[in-house]
Design an enzyme around this catalytic site. Structure first.
Site, PDB file in Angstrom:
ATOM      1  N   ALA A   1       0.861  -1.186   0.000  1.00 20.37           N
ATOM      2  CA  ALA A   1       0.000   0.000   0.000  1.00 20.37           C
ATOM      3  C   ALA A   1       0.889   1.226   0.000  1.00 20.37           C
ATOM      4  CB  ALA A   1      -0.896   0.007   1.236  1.00 20.37           C
TER       5      ALA A   1
ATOM      6  N   GLY B   1       4.180   4.152   3.317  1.00 24.49           N
ATOM      7  CA  GLY B   1       3.877   2.894   2.635  1.00 24.49           C
ATOM      8  C   GLY B   1       3.825   1.765   3.645  1.00 24.49           C
ATOM      9  N   LYS B   2       3.248   0.662   3.283  1.00 28.60           N
ATOM     10  CA  LYS B   2       3.276  -0.549   4.123  1.00 28.60           C
ATOM     11  C   LYS B   2       2.870  -1.721   3.252  1.00 28.60           C
ATOM     12  CE  LYS B   2       3.774  -1.233   8.674  1.00 28.60           C
ATOM     13  NZ  LYS B   2       4.727  -0.475   9.484  1.00 28.60           N
ATOM     14  N   GLY B   3       3.416  -2.877   3.556  1.00 26.46           N
ATOM     15  CA  GLY B   3       3.047  -4.043   2.764  1.00 26.46           C
ATOM     16  C   GLY B   3       3.286  -5.313   3.524  1.00 26.46           C
TER      17      GLY B   3
END
Ligand code: NAD
Length: 428
Positions: free
Chosen positions: A72, A117-119
């Site tokens: 994301a 961001g992050k994932g």
């Protein structure tokens, strides 16, 4: 947030919000305190994009399994997306979006030139052998290769991933690009472009912010008592530094419970999670406490540094600490936040207190793109000045706006993001 401005949400909603609901609610509340175009606020409710990929893995027994991965990317108006990669069975696209929004605020409150961001991958890393974890990571790096890069989106370790995972990710990316690109991820081992001091940084920033809060509330650190829940990277490093600076750390805990000594513990003698998992209860101490009891001890400073949602509407009325400094991400539910606010217990928020991690990640990225290594002394001294600068910005907002520390941190962040968006404009 003052109590008058608080809405009266249902208890279940406020103790059990998703990361995305919390991130959006915090945005909404902060927006009432800033002069930012409502269109910008509306834009910030949504991520720029969320990428979903299938990640096939040949298991050690020869079978092929396909896992789902996400990245994301919330907002990059101030610089490349930045945030962790999580390997956990509960990873969802929505959770990644919520956590990526927090990263946007965290980078902005620290004035770092990054967005959020992050994932992650929906997988239980404990079910994977080291070889399987490496193959999964390399394939994931390939699947999201177009989305990441040192100028575009820079992942880092998070739950279930570590420095080794980042080294594999960096290697897979570099092999495909045809050049060694250490700046594509942070949190790597120092031998392949990682930074000295990165591991200790979130705990160090928690200690710095706690020290400043102790001073702000006219306490003498030499006469201050501290309780720390969670004795991992964040909790142990924060506890040890605060002890080194003169505070009396009276209680620390891990997942099994805690040890308590009103005369103060020797935090250096108690093994951190990394040094010996679940080693806290094996230590000699006059008393033991449960994790619930630790949170309610009569201390000057309480540092929840284990997991989220531990200070809830149920126990917020019994928190006896004068100051709460959030070491973990999201340890205080929104309902608890309101109760603590009404009781005038200051809560220094996670996005400021534990931001040493992303700040030293920024230093790591600077070292990588400049091909220049910093000493640990330099890292710690630059971290100290970045933390003091962010502390001053948030403190000024607390004093100017009569808002809570959490709202003040969001206001600082949102003002920076809003001004950057207004300067750049919405295009086309
Ligand atoms: P860690 O795995 O090193 O240590 C976690 C500690 O918490 C261990 O001592 C464990 O026994 C304890 N614990 C686990 N569940 C518990 C429970 N239910 N009650 C009490 N103790 C419990 O983790 P860490 O890296 O120190 O991270 C702790 C928190 O800080 C997390 O919320 C994490 O998201 C946040 N954080 C970590 C970093 C980082 O870079 N390490 C950066 C920012 C925020």
């Amino acid at each position: 947030m003052t109590s008058q401005q608080a809405t009266e949400p249902e208890p279940d909603e406020t103790d059990h919000e998703s990361a995305l609901e919390t991130a959006r609610r915090q945005l909404r509340e902060a927006a009432t305190h800033v002069d930012v175009d409502p269109g910008v606020i509306e834009r910030l409710r949504h991520p720029t994009r969320v990428v979903e990929v299938s990640v096939p893995l040949e298991r050690d027994d020869g079978n092929v399994e396909v896992f789902t991965g996400y990245r994301a990317q919330h907002d990059d108006v101030r610089g490349p997306y930045k945030g962790g990669l999580r390997y956990h069975p509960d990873v969802t696209a929505q959770e990644c979006v919520g956590l990526s929004m927090w990263m946007t605020w965290k980078c902005a409150v620290m004035d770092l030139p990054f967005g959020g961001g992050k994932g992650g991958i929906v997988v239980n890393p404990k079910d994977l052998s080291t070889g399987e974890k490496e193959r999964l990571t390399r394939r994931f790096a390939e699947e999201i290769r177009d989305e990441v890069g040192p100028k575009r989106d820079i992942p880092a370790p998070d739950m279930g991933t570590d420095a080794k995972t980042m080294a594999w990710f960096m290697d897979a990316y570099s092999m495909q690009q045809g050049e060694t690109t250490p700046g594509v991820v942070t949190g790597k081992p120092p031998v392949v472009g990682g930074s000295y001091g990165r591991e200790e940084a979130p705990g160090r920033s928690v200690a710095i912010v706690a020290r400043e809060a102790i001073d702000y509330y006219d306490k003498d650190i030499g006469e201050t008592t501290v309780a720390v829940q969670g004795y991992g990277s964040v909790g142990a490093n924060a506890a040890r530094l605060l002890q080194d600076w003169g505070a009396k750390v009276v209680a620390v805990s891990d997942v099994n419970g805690g040890v308590y000594d009103t005369d103060g513990l020797d935090t250096h003698a108690i093994p951190s999670h990394d040094e010996q998992p679940e080693g806290v209860m094996g230590q000699d101490a006059p008393n033991t406490v449960t994790n619930e009891e630790l949170l309610e001890l009569d201390v000057d400073v309480l540092i929840p540094a284990a997991i989220g949602n531990v200070i809830t509407m149920d126990n917020a009325g019994r928190i006896d600490a004068d100051i709460v400094v959030e070491g973990a991400n999201g340890p205080t539910t929104s309902g608890a936040d309101r109760i603590l606010d009404e009781r005038d217990v200051p809560v220094i928020p996670d996005i400021l207190a534990n931001a040493g991690g992303v700040t030293v990640s920024y230093f790591e990225w600077l070292q990588d793109i400049n091909r220049r290594k910093w000493s640990e002394e330099r890292v710690n001294s630059e971290l100290e000045s970045e933390m003091l600068s962010a502390w001053e910005d948030v403190r000024a907002e607390v004093e100017a706006g009569d808002v809570s520390w959490r709202d003040a941190a969001y206001v600082v962040a949102l003002n920076r993001i809003g001004k950057a968006k207004e300067a750049r404009g919405l295009w086309p």
